[in-house]
Design a protein around this motif. Structure first.
Motif, PDB file in Angstrom:
ATOM      1  N   LEU A 194     -16.980  -3.174   4.455  1.00  0.00           N
ATOM      2  CA  LEU A 194     -17.414  -2.009   4.802  1.00  0.00           C
ATOM      3  C   LEU A 194     -18.361  -1.756   3.298  1.00  0.00           C
ATOM      4  O   LEU A 194     -19.493  -1.763   3.067  1.00  0.00           O
ATOM      5  CB  LEU A 194     -17.606  -1.078   5.359  1.00  0.00           C
ATOM      6  N   VAL A 195     -17.224  -1.899   2.121  1.00  0.00           N
ATOM      7  CA  VAL A 195     -17.414  -1.263   1.236  1.00  0.00           C
ATOM      8  C   VAL A 195     -17.072  -2.296  -0.013  1.00  0.00           C
ATOM      9  O   VAL A 195     -16.286  -2.969   0.498  1.00  0.00           O
ATOM     10  CB  VAL A 195     -17.335   0.055   0.739  1.00  0.00           C
ATOM     11  N   GLU A 196     -17.478  -2.351  -1.319  1.00  0.00           N
ATOM     12  CA  GLU A 196     -17.272  -2.810  -2.488  1.00  0.00           C
ATOM     13  C   GLU A 196     -15.988  -2.543  -3.060  1.00  0.00           C
ATOM     14  O   GLU A 196     -15.178  -1.285  -2.688  1.00  0.00           O
ATOM     15  CB  GLU A 196     -17.860  -2.503  -3.188  1.00  0.00           C
ATOM     16  N   ASP A 197     -14.717  -3.000  -2.340  1.00  0.00           N
ATOM     17  CA  ASP A 197     -13.400  -3.282  -3.054  1.00  0.00           C
ATOM     18  C   ASP A 197     -12.954  -2.423  -2.304  1.00  0.00           C
ATOM     19  O   ASP A 197     -11.932  -1.270  -2.159  1.00  0.00           O
ATOM     20  CB  ASP A 197     -13.845  -2.368  -4.524  1.00  0.00           C
ATOM     21  N   GLU A 198     -13.159  -2.618  -1.029  1.00  0.00           N
ATOM     22  CA  GLU A 198     -12.470  -1.951   0.233  1.00  0.00           C
ATOM     23  C   GLU A 198     -10.948  -1.973   0.626  1.00  0.00           C
ATOM     24  O   GLU A 198     -10.435  -0.823   0.559  1.00  0.00           O
ATOM     25  CB  GLU A 198     -13.318  -2.788   1.510  1.00  0.00           C
ATOM     26  N   GLU A 199     -10.422  -2.882  -0.208  1.00  0.00           N
ATOM     27  CA  GLU A 199      -8.506  -2.624  -0.381  1.00  0.00           C
ATOM     28  C   GLU A 199      -8.064  -1.456  -1.439  1.00  0.00           C
ATOM     29  O   GLU A 199      -6.867  -1.030  -0.567  1.00  0.00           O
ATOM     30  CB  GLU A 199      -7.996  -4.861  -0.935  1.00  0.00           C
ATOM     31  N   PHE A 200      -9.152  -1.471  -2.061  1.00  0.00           N
ATOM     32  CA  PHE A 200      -8.436  -0.396  -2.963  1.00  0.00           C
ATOM     33  C   PHE A 200      -8.397   0.899  -2.312  1.00  0.00           C
ATOM     34  O   PHE A 200      -7.513   1.839  -2.169  1.00  0.00           O
ATOM     35  CB  PHE A 200      -9.769  -0.036  -4.185  1.00  0.00           C
ATOM     36  N   TYR A 201      -9.793   1.148  -1.356  1.00  0.00           N
ATOM     37  CA  TYR A 201      -9.890   2.851  -0.823  1.00  0.00           C
ATOM     38  C   TYR A 201      -8.682   2.394   0.362  1.00  0.00           C
ATOM     39  O   TYR A 201      -8.259   3.431   0.751  1.00  0.00           O
ATOM     40  CB  TYR A 201     -10.913   2.292  -0.170  1.00  0.00           C
ATOM     41  N   VAL A 202      -8.454   1.308   0.493  1.00  0.00           N
ATOM     42  CA  VAL A 202      -7.117   1.105   1.905  1.00  0.00           C
ATOM     43  C   VAL A 202      -6.050   1.249   1.493  1.00  0.00           C
ATOM     44  O   VAL A 202      -5.452   2.374   2.125  1.00  0.00           O
ATOM     45  CB  VAL A 202      -7.466  -0.064   3.002  1.00  0.00           C
ATOM     46  N   ARG A 203      -5.561   1.427   0.238  1.00  0.00           N
ATOM     47  CA  ARG A 203      -4.476   0.988  -0.132  1.00  0.00           C
ATOM     48  C   ARG A 203      -4.427   2.526  -0.789  1.00  0.00           C
ATOM     49  O   ARG A 203      -3.504   3.871  -0.715  1.00  0.00           O
ATOM     50  CB  ARG A 203      -4.375  -0.052  -1.900  1.00  0.00           C
ATOM     51  N   ARG A 204      -4.937   3.243  -1.547  1.00  0.00           N
ATOM     52  CA  ARG A 204      -5.053   4.602  -1.444  1.00  0.00           C
ATOM     53  C   ARG A 204      -5.417   5.232  -0.500  1.00  0.00           C
ATOM     54  O   ARG A 204      -4.248   6.673  -0.436  1.00  0.00           O
ATOM     55  CB  ARG A 204      -6.352   4.583  -2.403  1.00  0.00           C
ATOM     56  N   SER A 205      -5.815   5.385   0.426  1.00  0.00           N
ATOM     57  CA  SER A 205      -5.340   6.025   1.682  1.00  0.00           C
ATOM     58  C   SER A 205      -3.749   6.010   2.275  1.00  0.00           C
ATOM     59  O   SER A 205      -3.550   7.122   2.435  1.00  0.00           O
ATOM     60  CB  SER A 205      -6.787   5.729   2.651  1.00  0.00           C
ATOM     61  N   LEU A 206      -3.598   4.981   2.453  1.00  0.00           N
ATOM     62  CA  LEU A 206      -2.391   4.592   2.488  1.00  0.00           C
ATOM     63  C   LEU A 206      -1.047   5.062   1.713  1.00  0.00           C
ATOM     64  O   LEU A 206      -0.125   6.059   2.276  1.00  0.00           O
ATOM     65  CB  LEU A 206      -2.249   3.212   3.067  1.00  0.00           C
ATOM     66  N   GLU A 207      -1.387   5.307   0.446  1.00  0.00           N
ATOM     67  CA  GLU A 207      -0.469   5.686  -0.528  1.00  0.00           C
ATOM     68  C   GLU A 207       0.070   7.825  -0.303  1.00  0.00           C
ATOM     69  O   GLU A 207       0.242   7.783  -1.319  1.00  0.00           O
ATOM     70  CB  GLU A 207      -1.044   5.197  -2.315  1.00  0.00           C
ATOM     71  N   ALA A 208      -1.447   8.240   0.629  1.00  0.00           N
ATOM     72  CA  ALA A 208      -1.635   9.337   0.075  1.00  0.00           C
ATOM     73  C   ALA A 208      -0.511  10.059   0.384  1.00  0.00           C
ATOM     74  O   ALA A 208      -0.291   9.524   1.774  1.00  0.00           O
ATOM     75  CB  ALA A 208      -3.017   9.906   0.928  1.00  0.00           C
TER      76      ALA A 208
END
Lengths: 562, 311
Positions: free
Chosen positions: A548-562
């Motif tokens: 859906l977005v550029e660099d989606e893995e980064f956002y997924v990872r960040r949401s999981l780390e939160a």
């Protein structure tokens, strides 16, 4: 519970988000975080759903037998008037504004609303006019009792002659509600137009955002007409003007035009966001892209436009000329076209899907089922000769409850369950949710399906007593209504206990595609803060395999780390 | 599920299922349309058959659409449910422009057809019983000839909070409306206080009575009997009991009744709100505010509300 479970950004935010420890007080303050305001709206309106529901059950208690034997007819009239007013102005409008607050910024990747203070002010007007409206129960002569239409001259009779009376407070509350809604609408529309994430062109916006935009446009165009009409009505009631009094040269029917010019489109203000909820949820739980995304998006504004030119269908037997009846019959029926586009798109989305029947999906399917039925009775009501017979009867009551509860109410419940994990950070209990759905669906069907026949046989609406031949339909309806009352128990249990001690929700429990699901659950105060994702695809890319977005893995990872 | 053959071969099984489903749906729609006639009170005016036919038509079309759509929902619920641990996606179909245009154009044509057909029915009904709204103060000579081909009337219909009064051309006043069968009657509807609505379900006719105006309203009853007249517009505290009856009788019985009534002295007519209001006063005027009922009209024949009505 240790605070280390939370995203550090949550704890340092100036306005902490729902679910973080020890800051429940913010829900009772002038908080400018759209997610706090969203929950304030939803909690307030669910409380008033109970109030409105209680009033409805007294009404249905009166109607379970033909004579007026439970309360005095004057009390009955006040109760049904307040039932309608509470349900519309204190349950449905606020709860959908709650969804707008929670979903618009997170879905378009904005940190907050365009005007956060205006947003908070719009919310805090709700308790203010709620107090005015509830206070009218204690006004001399009781609350307003002329129906939520408040047609003059009946509404301006003021039998006891006091300056402060139920009708006066009612008009005041409705005017305040209108001001609150206009403040909200300015905010939502500005936010949608100006604050979308990079790359999110209009045809990459989720459908909920499209429908919210289409709905809030109606508020901006239509509400001034109602407010103007309400001010004139107040002057007629309190200061002896004669805008609508025939003996002073006024025209009672003129008020009906002012009233319905807004109040018919108002139904679309309510139903459009629910179409948005359906369009969000069917793809998630059928694991398929939304069928014909662009058609569905554009149909929203088709509905907006048509909704503004149909109001006279409420006045087919008020003495309107034939050309007017024919014209408004045609425009009203035309609404079936963009609405049909949406219904068929949802069916197309379900087709060959991989359906997961959890609580939100059940409410969506139930809502769609009921809406198809309501749409058909809607076309019947638009047909002038039929409306002349069934207008102002229980057929209308049954039809609009099929829209307003069996569709909009179902969509609201679906939305609550679907986004509950996202904004509270907790999972709800699936079993209780399914019990809630079963009771609601059966109760709602028993309540409103039989009343269509009462109307066809000629039972007028708003009656406190009726001829015995209508008894059977009303007994079934009352049983259904009481069942709906019971249905609120598993719902309240579920919401309270899940929020207090439900299992912790992952960022994306439904494996849904959308910006809000790339955020932690609950999202931090400023959503994506400085790292707003760049949108590269249309929404609902289920099974298509592109991000859906550029660099989606980064956002997924960040949401999981939160 | 590995049916990814690029070549399109007609799937005989699917076609058979679709044909059977459509035929079945047509049969159900027809049955629903036929059944819908029984949902109404008896047809007692020239307008009623047109309304019922139109309703049956829409019930048929509506049933076809409703069972078609919900049939699709039922199908996917039966055959497209994911297993408990099945996390796979469905078929990634994003849309089909041809299909979308089809389901925009067909409903468009359908609603236009229904709308134009209904307009024709409107015209027919308007010929059978024209309605015209005049502001008060209109020349009375114009009003007398508001419907020149009416055989009976004009009968004045006066609505109040909460009673009905009918004044016939020979000066007789009554609380129940007497009409001769199969004759076109012209009514002149007036309200003395708030908006009321003249609604006779068996006639399938309803007209709001707006204070400050006079509405000329014509209709032709076609069936003998006692039919309920209801106030269908909310008109305050005792609106629910603001009912009367329309008594449709043979021409001889009607003129006989007119003659007999003309000899009766005036007496208080039906005043259904009064009993409830008196009871309220007797109990200490508890309840929320209401205007008191208007004094009962003085009529020659107050009628008898205890006789059961036919519809």
């Amino acid at each position: 519970m240790s605070t280390t479970n939370y995203d550090p950004r949550i704890l340092k935010a100036p306005h902490p988000v729902p679910g973080a420890p020890d800051n429940w007080k913010r829900f009772f303050s002038f908080n400018t975080d759209a997610k706090v305001i969203g929950i304030q709206y939803i909690a307030t309106s669910l409380f008033f759903l109970l109030v409105g529901g209680l009033l409805a059950m007294i009404v249905r208690g009166e109607l379970i037998t033909p004579p007026a034997d439970l309360v005095d007819p004057s009390v009955y009239n006040g109760l049904y008037t307040m039932h309608g007013t509470v349900m519309l102005f204190l349950f449905l409008f606020p709860i959908l504004n709650g969804f707008n607050n929670l979903l618009i910024p997170t879905m378009i990747g904005a940190p907050d609303m365009a005007f956060p203070k205006l947003n908070a002010a719009a919310f805090w007007l709700v308790p203010v006019f709620a107090v005015v409206l509830m206070g009218s129960f204690f006004a001399p002569g009781g609350p307003a009792s002329s129906g939520w239409w408040s047609y003059p001259p009946m509404s301006i009779q003021n039998p006891l002659g006091h300056f402060i009376n139920g009708q006066f407070l009612w008009i005041l509350a409705v005017a305040l509600s209108g001001i609150s809604s206009i403040m909200g609408a300015v905010n939502f529309v500005t936010t949608i137009i100006r604050m979308r994430a990079p790359g999110m062109g209009f045809f990459k916006m989720p459908i909920f955002v499209w429908t919210a935009w289409a709905a809030q446009t109606i508020q901006l165009v239509g509400l001034p007409a109602l407010t103007g009409g309400a001010v004139m009505l107040l002057f007629d009631l309190s200061f002896g003007t004669t805008f609508f009094r025939p003996e002073g040269g006024g025209d009672p029917v003129l008020f009906q035009h002012f009233f319905w010019f807004y109040s018919h489109p108002a139904v679309y203000v309510l139903v459009l966001p629910v179409f948005g909820i359906f369009s969000e949820l069917f793809p998630v739980y059928a694991r398929k892209p939304l069928f014909g995304y662009r058609f569905v998006a554009i149909a929203s504004f088709g509905i907006t436009f048509l909704s503004l030119i149909v109001w006279v269908h409420h006045m087919f037997y008020s003495g309107t000329p034939m050309w007017m009846r024919n014209l408004f019959m045609a425009t009203t029926m035309l609404i079936a076209v963009p609405t049909g586009v949406k219904v068929f798109a949802w069916l197309g989305t379900l087709w060959k899907g991989n359906l997961r029947l959890n609580t939100p999906m059940l409410f969506c399917l139930g809502g769609l089922f009921n809406f198809i039925f309501a749409g058909i009775t809607g076309v019947m009501l638009a047909t002038v000769p039929i409306d002349v017979h069934v207008g102002n009867t229980y057929f209308v009551v049954a039809h609009f409850h099929y829209v307003i509860f069996n569709t909009i109410g179902f969509g609201v419940f679906a939305g609550i369950y679907h986004w509950f994990p996202k904004f509270t950070g907790r999972m709800y209990y699936e079993g209780l949710g399914k019990v809630h759905f079963a009771l609601t669906f059966i109760g709602a069907t028993l309540n409103w399906l039989p009343l269509h026949w009462a109307g066809l046989l000629g039972m007028p609406r708003r009656v406190a007593s009726y001829d015995p031949e209508f008894a059977i339909w009303n007994v079934i309806a009352s049983i259904g209504a009481f069942m709906l009352g019971v249905a609120s128990i598993p719902f309240i249990l579920n919401m309270v206990s899940s929020w207090a001690r439900g299992p912790k929700a992952p960022p994306n429990p439904w494996r849904a595609i959308g910006l809000e699901w790339l955020l932690p659950s609950p999202p931090p105060a400023e959503n994506f803060e400085d790292d707003i994702p760049t949108v590269i695809s249309e929404p609902y890319g289920y099974g298509l395999g592109h991000p859906l977005v550029e660099d989606e893995e980064f956002y997924v990872r960040r949401s999981l780390e939160a | 599920m590995t049916t990814t053959s690029p070549k399109k071969s007609p799937n005989i099984g699917a076609i058979v299922i679709i044909v059977v489903a459509v035929v079945l749906n047509l049969v159900i729609a027809k049955l629903m349309a036929t059944w819908s006639y029984s949902w109404f009170p008896p047809q007692a005016s020239t307008a009623a058959p047109y309304v019922d036919d139109l309703f049956a038509l829409e019930t048929g079309i509506g049933s076809f659409i409703f069972f078609g759509c919900t049939g699709v929902m039922g199908w996917v619920l039966l055959f497209n449910r994911a297993g408990k641990y099945d996390e796979s996606d469905g078929a990634p179909i994003e849309g089909n422009t041809k299909l979308e245009i089809t389901w925009t154009v067909i409903p468009l044509l359908l609603v236009f057809t229904i709308a134009f057909y209904s307009m024709k029915v409107n015209d027919t009904l308007n010929t059978l019983g024209p309605k015209q709204k005049y502001s008060l103060g209109t020349d009375t000579r114009e009003l007398i000839t508001a419907d020149p081909i009416a055989q009976v009337g004009p009968i004045q219909v006066i609505a109040r909070q909460w009673s009905w009064e009918f004044i016939y051309p020979n000066g007789v006043r009554s609380s129940e409306l007497h009409l001769p069968i199969d004759q076109r009657v012209n009514l002149q509807l007036q309200s003395e206080d708030v908006i009321h609505s003249f609604y006779v379900p068996a006639f399938r006719l309803k007209q709001d009575i707006v204070p400050g105006s006079l509405i000329s309203y014509s209709l032709t009853p076609t069936r003998q009997g006692r039919f309920r007249l209801r106030d269908a517009m909310f008109s305050g505290a005792y609106m629910s009991v603001n009912q009367s009856n329309v008594i449709v009788e043979s021409e001889e019985a009607y003129s006989d009744w007119l003659k007999r009534s003309a000899q009766k002295a005036l007496q208080p007519g039906l005043d259904p709100g009064r009993t409830l209001y008196d009871r309220r006063i007797a109990r200490g005027n508890k309840g929320w505010g209401t205007v008191p009922p208007a004094p009962p009209p003085l009529v020659n024949d107050p009628g008898d509300p205890s006789i059961p009505h036919d519809a």
